[in-house]
Design an enzyme around this catalytic site. Structure first.
Site, PDB file in Angstrom:
ATOM      1  N   ARG A  36       0.819  -1.214   0.000  1.00  0.00           N
ATOM      2  CA  ARG A  36       0.000   0.000   0.000  1.00  0.00           C
ATOM      3  C   ARG A  36       0.853   1.266   0.000  1.00  0.00           C
ATOM      4  O   ARG A  36       1.683   1.467   0.882  1.00  0.00           O
ATOM      5  CB  ARG A  36      -0.921   0.029   1.228  1.00  0.00           C
ATOM      6  CG  ARG A  36      -1.816   1.276   1.293  1.00  0.00           C
ATOM      7  CD  ARG A  36      -2.723   1.253   2.504  1.00  0.00           C
ATOM      8  NE  ARG A  36      -3.588   0.091   2.505  1.00  0.00           N
ATOM      9  CZ  ARG A  36      -4.720  -0.007   1.785  1.00  0.00           C
ATOM     10  NH1 ARG A  36      -5.098   1.016   1.012  1.00  0.00           N
ATOM     11  NH2 ARG A  36      -5.444  -1.094   1.841  1.00  0.00           N
TER      12      ARG A  36
ATOM     13  N   GLU B 260      -0.838  -7.877  -3.793  1.00  0.00           N
ATOM     14  CA  GLU B 260      -1.893  -6.893  -4.049  1.00  0.00           C
ATOM     15  C   GLU B 260      -1.315  -5.490  -3.981  1.00  0.00           C
ATOM     16  O   GLU B 260      -0.590  -5.163  -3.035  1.00  0.00           O
ATOM     17  CB  GLU B 260      -3.010  -7.036  -3.019  1.00  0.00           C
ATOM     18  CG  GLU B 260      -4.070  -5.940  -3.111  1.00  0.00           C
ATOM     19  CD  GLU B 260      -4.961  -5.888  -1.874  1.00  0.00           C
ATOM     20  OE1 GLU B 260      -5.390  -4.763  -1.507  1.00  0.00           O
ATOM     21  OE2 GLU B 260      -5.206  -6.945  -1.271  1.00  0.00           O
TER      22      GLU B 260
ATOM     23  N   THR C 123      -8.274  -1.830  -2.644  1.00  0.00           N
ATOM     24  CA  THR C 123      -9.002  -0.600  -2.329  1.00  0.00           C
ATOM     25  C   THR C 123      -9.854  -0.154  -3.520  1.00  0.00           C
ATOM     26  O   THR C 123      -9.879   1.015  -3.900  1.00  0.00           O
ATOM     27  CB  THR C 123      -8.035   0.525  -1.894  1.00  0.00           C
ATOM     28  OG1 THR C 123      -7.060  -0.009  -0.988  1.00  0.00           O
ATOM     29  CG2 THR C 123      -8.785   1.623  -1.161  1.00  0.00           C
TER      30      THR C 123
ATOM     31  N   LYS D  80     -12.754 -11.258   1.943  1.00  0.00           N
ATOM     32  CA  LYS D  80     -11.711 -10.630   2.750  1.00  0.00           C
ATOM     33  C   LYS D  80     -12.324 -10.206   4.077  1.00  0.00           C
ATOM     34  O   LYS D  80     -13.325  -9.471   4.107  1.00  0.00           O
ATOM     35  CB  LYS D  80     -11.154  -9.423   1.995  1.00  0.00           C
ATOM     36  CG  LYS D  80     -10.401  -8.418   2.834  1.00  0.00           C
ATOM     37  CD  LYS D  80      -9.992  -7.248   1.956  1.00  0.00           C
ATOM     38  CE  LYS D  80      -9.606  -6.046   2.781  1.00  0.00           C
ATOM     39  NZ  LYS D  80      -9.158  -4.916   1.933  1.00  0.00           N
TER      40      LYS D  80
ATOM     41  N   GLY E  77      -3.648  -5.487  10.120  1.00  0.00           N
ATOM     42  CA  GLY E  77      -2.922  -5.727  11.357  1.00  0.00           C
ATOM     43  C   GLY E  77      -2.239  -7.075  11.444  1.00  0.00           C
ATOM     44  O   GLY E  77      -1.877  -7.523  12.529  1.00  0.00           O
TER      45      GLY E  77
ATOM     46  N   GLY F 109       1.968  -6.836   5.086  1.00  0.00           N
ATOM     47  CA  GLY F 109       2.486  -5.711   4.329  1.00  0.00           C
ATOM     48  C   GLY F 109       3.867  -5.314   4.771  1.00  0.00           C
ATOM     49  O   GLY F 109       4.869  -5.800   4.250  1.00  0.00           O
ATOM     50  N   SER F 110       3.936  -4.434   5.774  1.00  0.00           N
ATOM     51  CA  SER F 110       5.223  -3.920   6.235  1.00  0.00           C
ATOM     52  C   SER F 110       6.115  -5.009   6.807  1.00  0.00           C
ATOM     53  O   SER F 110       7.329  -4.820   6.921  1.00  0.00           O
ATOM     54  CB  SER F 110       5.007  -2.822   7.285  1.00  0.00           C
ATOM     55  OG  SER F 110       4.257  -3.315   8.387  1.00  0.00           O
TER      56      SER F 110
END
Length: 211
Positions: free
Chosen positions: A31, A54, A84, A144, A173, A193-194
């Site tokens: 993202r 994604e 999104t 999701k 999260g 993600g991160s």
């Protein structure tokens, strides 16, 4: 009334997501990372063994990143999705940029219909039994769950009772520390993600991929 052709298309799109998520129990969400960072982290994900990536679409830079990541993914036989997705128009933008599937934070019938008509699989977001039931009535089997950290792993253990045929991707999260709890609760795929940029988490993510 849903037409038979749409029913058939919906079945085909569900089967396509079965293939997309058949391998690794993790997916990567990139993202707002820009083109270069998105490419770098997508490569990290693929090298680690994560098949699905994604790229959320919120800016023009995101669209450029999606096009490049989708191009590189195609070279490696990897599916790249666009996240999104809030409007029917964005479905077309995502498909034209090379997305193999689209992801929405919520359940919007107009967006679902646009994806079905375009022939691109959609993974809409849900957070309540009512939303799950409504999605099932639309012929969707992959959903999701968002925000998963807020819902908690126990939510999935309970929701599987009335909806045993639904396959969930847990998003929001998620990291190497809590992903196993959600997978153990019946989640098919956990989105991170991160965590991909945290060298300390990579070994644990690799362990999860080897489950």
């Amino acid at each position: 009334m849903t037409t038979p052709s749409v029913d058939h298309a919906t079945t085909d799109q569900a089967a396509a997501l079965d293939v997309v998520f058949a391998g690794a129990p993790l997916m990567a969400i990139l993202r707002g990372m820009g083109l270069e960072r998105s490419v770098r982290l997508a490569t990290t994900a693929w090298d680690l063994g994560i098949d699905s990536v994604e790229v959320p679409l919120q800016t023009d830079e995101d669209e450029r990143a999606l096009r490049e990541v989708a191009r590189l993914g195609a070279e490696r036989g990897k599916a790249v999705g666009a996240g999104t997705i809030l409007t029917p128009a964005q479905v077309a933008v995502a498909a034209d940029a090379g997305a193999a599937y689209v992801v929405s934070p919520g359940l919007d019938p107009d967006v679902v219909r646009a994806a079905q008509e375009r022939g691109i699989p959609i993974l809409p977001g849900v957070a309540t039994p009512s939303e799950v039931q409504r999605a099932v009535s639309m012929g969707l089997t992959w959903l999701k769950a968002f925000p998963a950290q807020w819902l908690g792993a126990d939510w999935f253990a309970h929701i599987r009772g009335p909806f045993p045929g639904v396959r969930f991707v847990a998003t929001g999260g998620m990291n190497a520390a809590n992903a196993a709890d959600f997978l153990d609760a019946g989640v098919r795929v956990v989105a991170v993600g991160s965590a991909l940029e945290d060298e300390a988490q990579l070994p644990r993510l690799a362990e999860l991929l080897a489950r």
